[in-house]
Enzyme design. Structure first.
Site, mmCIF file in Angstrom:
data_model
loop_
_atom_site.group_PDB
_atom_site.id
_atom_site.type_symbol
_atom_site.label_atom_id
_atom_site.label_comp_id
_atom_site.label_asym_id
_atom_site.label_seq_id
_atom_site.Cartn_x
_atom_site.Cartn_y
_atom_site.Cartn_z
ATOM 1 N N ILE A 11 5.134 -30.874 -5.664
ATOM 2 C CA ILE A 11 4.983 -31.609 -4.399
ATOM 3 C C ILE A 11 3.760 -32.525 -4.411
ATOM 4 O O ILE A 11 3.731 -33.533 -3.717
ATOM 5 C CB ILE A 11 4.966 -30.639 -3.190
ATOM 6 C CG1 ILE A 11 5.288 -31.413 -1.913
ATOM 7 C CG2 ILE A 11 3.643 -29.900 -3.079
ATOM 8 C CD1 ILE A 11 5.879 -30.595 -0.821
ATOM 9 N N GLY A 32 -0.896 -20.646 -4.978
ATOM 10 C CA GLY A 32 0.422 -21.268 -4.875
ATOM 11 C C GLY A 32 0.354 -22.759 -4.604
ATOM 12 O O GLY A 32 -0.504 -23.479 -5.127
ATOM 13 N N VAL A 33 1.252 -23.216 -3.762
ATOM 14 C CA VAL A 33 1.349 -24.650 -3.487
ATOM 15 C C VAL A 33 0.090 -25.135 -2.741
ATOM 16 O O VAL A 33 -0.362 -26.272 -2.941
ATOM 17 C CB VAL A 33 2.662 -24.968 -2.741
ATOM 18 C CG1 VAL A 33 2.677 -24.453 -1.333
ATOM 19 C CG2 VAL A 33 2.942 -26.457 -2.763
ATOM 20 N N ASP A 34 -0.491 -24.276 -1.939
ATOM 21 C CA ASP A 34 -1.721 -24.603 -1.199
ATOM 22 C C ASP A 34 -2.843 -24.951 -2.191
ATOM 23 O O ASP A 34 -3.520 -25.995 -2.067
ATOM 24 C CB ASP A 34 -2.097 -23.378 -0.349
ATOM 25 C CG ASP A 34 -3.135 -23.659 0.715
ATOM 26 O OD1 ASP A 34 -3.540 -24.824 0.870
ATOM 27 O OD2 ASP A 34 -3.541 -22.693 1.397
ATOM 28 N N SER A 117 6.885 -20.081 2.773
ATOM 29 C CA SER A 117 6.941 -18.609 2.920
ATOM 30 C C SER A 117 7.728 -17.866 1.841
ATOM 31 O O SER A 117 7.772 -16.625 1.889
ATOM 32 C CB SER A 117 7.490 -18.173 4.296
ATOM 33 O OG SER A 117 6.520 -18.334 5.302
ATOM 34 N N THR A 118 8.365 -18.575 0.906
ATOM 35 C CA THR A 118 9.199 -17.834 -0.065
ATOM 36 C C THR A 118 8.453 -17.470 -1.345
ATOM 37 O O THR A 118 9.053 -16.956 -2.282
ATOM 38 C CB THR A 118 10.495 -18.597 -0.415
ATOM 39 O OG1 THR A 118 10.167 -19.775 -1.151
ATOM 40 C CG2 THR A 118 11.290 -18.953 0.819
ATOM 41 N N TYR A 121 4.442 -14.919 0.435
ATOM 42 C CA TYR A 121 4.780 -14.388 1.762
ATOM 43 C C TYR A 121 6.158 -13.712 1.800
ATOM 44 O O TYR A 121 6.554 -13.145 2.826
ATOM 45 C CB TYR A 121 4.689 -15.487 2.827
ATOM 46 C CG TYR A 121 3.263 -15.788 3.271
ATOM 47 C CD1 TYR A 121 2.172 -15.107 2.733
ATOM 48 C CD2 TYR A 121 3.004 -16.755 4.239
ATOM 49 C CE1 TYR A 121 0.874 -15.379 3.145
ATOM 50 C CE2 TYR A 121 1.704 -17.032 4.664
ATOM 51 C CZ TYR A 121 0.640 -16.345 4.115
ATOM 52 O OH TYR A 121 -0.640 -16.624 4.539
HETATM 53 N N1 AR6 Z 1 5.012 -27.935 -5.725
HETATM 54 C C1 AR6 Z 1 6.076 -27.425 -5.036
HETATM 55 N N2 AR6 Z 1 6.243 -26.115 -4.824
HETATM 56 C C2 AR6 Z 1 5.313 -25.263 -5.318
HETATM 57 C C3 AR6 Z 1 4.177 -25.702 -6.033
HETATM 58 C C4 AR6 Z 1 4.037 -27.102 -6.230
HETATM 59 N N3 AR6 Z 1 2.993 -27.624 -6.884
HETATM 60 N N4 AR6 Z 1 3.445 -24.596 -6.387
HETATM 61 C C5 AR6 Z 1 4.119 -23.514 -5.925
HETATM 62 N N5 AR6 Z 1 5.232 -23.895 -5.284
HETATM 63 P P1 AR6 Z 1 3.557 -20.040 -1.966
HETATM 64 P P2 AR6 Z 1 3.927 -18.972 0.777
HETATM 65 C C6 AR6 Z 1 6.289 -23.103 -4.622
HETATM 66 O O1 AR6 Z 1 3.233 -18.673 -2.455
HETATM 67 O O2 AR6 Z 1 4.933 -17.983 0.318
HETATM 68 C C7 AR6 Z 1 -1.150 -19.432 -0.425
HETATM 69 O O3 AR6 Z 1 -2.152 -18.674 -1.026
HETATM 70 C C8 AR6 Z 1 6.403 -21.634 -4.982
HETATM 71 O O4 AR6 Z 1 7.060 -21.486 -6.243
HETATM 72 O O5 AR6 Z 1 2.709 -21.174 -2.396
HETATM 73 O O6 AR6 Z 1 4.198 -19.761 2.026
HETATM 74 C C9 AR6 Z 1 -1.481 -19.860 1.004
HETATM 75 O O7 AR6 Z 1 -2.860 -20.104 1.164
HETATM 76 C C10 AR6 Z 1 7.266 -21.152 -3.820
HETATM 77 O O8 AR6 Z 1 8.646 -21.486 -4.050
HETATM 78 O O9 AR6 Z 1 3.553 -20.091 -0.332
HETATM 79 C C11 AR6 Z 1 -1.029 -18.675 1.794
HETATM 80 O O10 AR6 Z 1 -2.005 -17.665 1.821
HETATM 81 C C12 AR6 Z 1 6.775 -21.991 -2.643
HETATM 82 O O11 AR6 Z 1 6.034 -23.065 -3.234
HETATM 83 C C13 AR6 Z 1 0.185 -18.174 1.045
HETATM 84 O O12 AR6 Z 1 0.010 -18.625 -0.302
HETATM 85 C C14 AR6 Z 1 5.893 -21.268 -1.663
HETATM 86 O O13 AR6 Z 1 5.084 -20.316 -2.344
HETATM 87 C C15 AR6 Z 1 1.465 -18.810 1.565
HETATM 88 O O14 AR6 Z 1 2.566 -18.186 0.953
#
Ligand code: AR6
Length: 173
Positions: A11, A32-34, A117-118, A121
């Site tokens: 993203i 993660g994405v954050d 969230s997937t 979370y």
């Molecule tokens: N581009 C697109 N999608 C991504 C990327 C990327 N660069 N990196 C990971 N994903 P998550 P949540 C996908 O865990 O479940 C953080 O620590 C990943 O494979 O990032 O909402 C926040 O600060 C998955 O499919 O987010 C919160 O504490 C999706 O993004 C917590 O994680 C979401 O995974 C939020 O958890």
């Protein structure tokens, strides 16, 4: 729905007006994405996030995109999955809706979302895809100013589930 696109990718690389961030309620970064969004945007993003004083689950706040190709970041804390009895489904729909409302308000025409969230979370993927696609589709019907919403899936399995949810929507299932 021609205005919803599903791709596999990163993203932080998307050339759109706004990208959404699957944040936490502190808005101070995480994994993660954050983490990927903060790394790519640079330290100015965290500095602006500090001025926002967090965000409740299911709502969204906007910042600039700094070093990202996107002009804006829509930060939305998704619900942690606790079994489904804690309004998780409504809160997830509210994340997508809150981001889209902000995008409209700021004149964005193209928006990219991660699968909120997937990841850590643990929201069940199939349920999450139906909520995401359904919420986006309803919004787009009423908001022609948004020309494109791109779901950016990090892995092939996630993309397969979003593809299936979009097909089901198009087939009226
Ligand atoms: N581009 C697109 N999608 C991504 C990327 C990327 N660069 N990196 C990971 N994903 P998550 P949540 C996908 O865990 O479940 C953080 O620590 C990943 O494979 O990032 O909402 C926040 O600060 C998955 O499919 O987010 C919160 O504490 C999706 O993004 C917590 O994680 C979401 O995974 C939020 O958890």
């Amino acid at each position: 729905m021609a205005r919803i696109e599903i791709v596999q990718g990163d993203i932080t690389k998307q050339q759109v007006d706004a990208i959404a961030n699957a944040a936490n309620t502190t808005l101070l970064g995480g994994g993660g994405v954050d983490g990927a969004i903060h790394r790519a945007a640079g330290p100015e993003l965290l500095a602006e996030c500090r001025t926002l004083h967090g965000c409740p689950t299911g709502e969204a706040k906007i910042t600039k995109g700094y070093r990202l190709p996107a002009k804006y970041v829509l930060h939305t804390p998704g619900p942690v999955w606790h079994g489904g009895q804690n309004d998780e489904e409504e809160l997830l729909a509210s994340c997508y809706l809150s981001c889209l409302c902000l995008a409209s308000e700021y004149g964005c025409r193209t928006v990219a979302f991660p699968s909120i969230s997937t990841g850590v979370y643990h929201f069940p993927l199939e349920k999450a895809t139906r909520i995401a696609i359904g919420t986006i589709a309803v919004y787009l019907r009423e908001h022609p100013e948004i020309e494109l919403v791109r779901m950016v899936c990090f892995d092939a399995r996630t993309k397969e589930y979003y593809d299936a949810a979009l097909r089901a929507l198009e087939e009226g299932a």
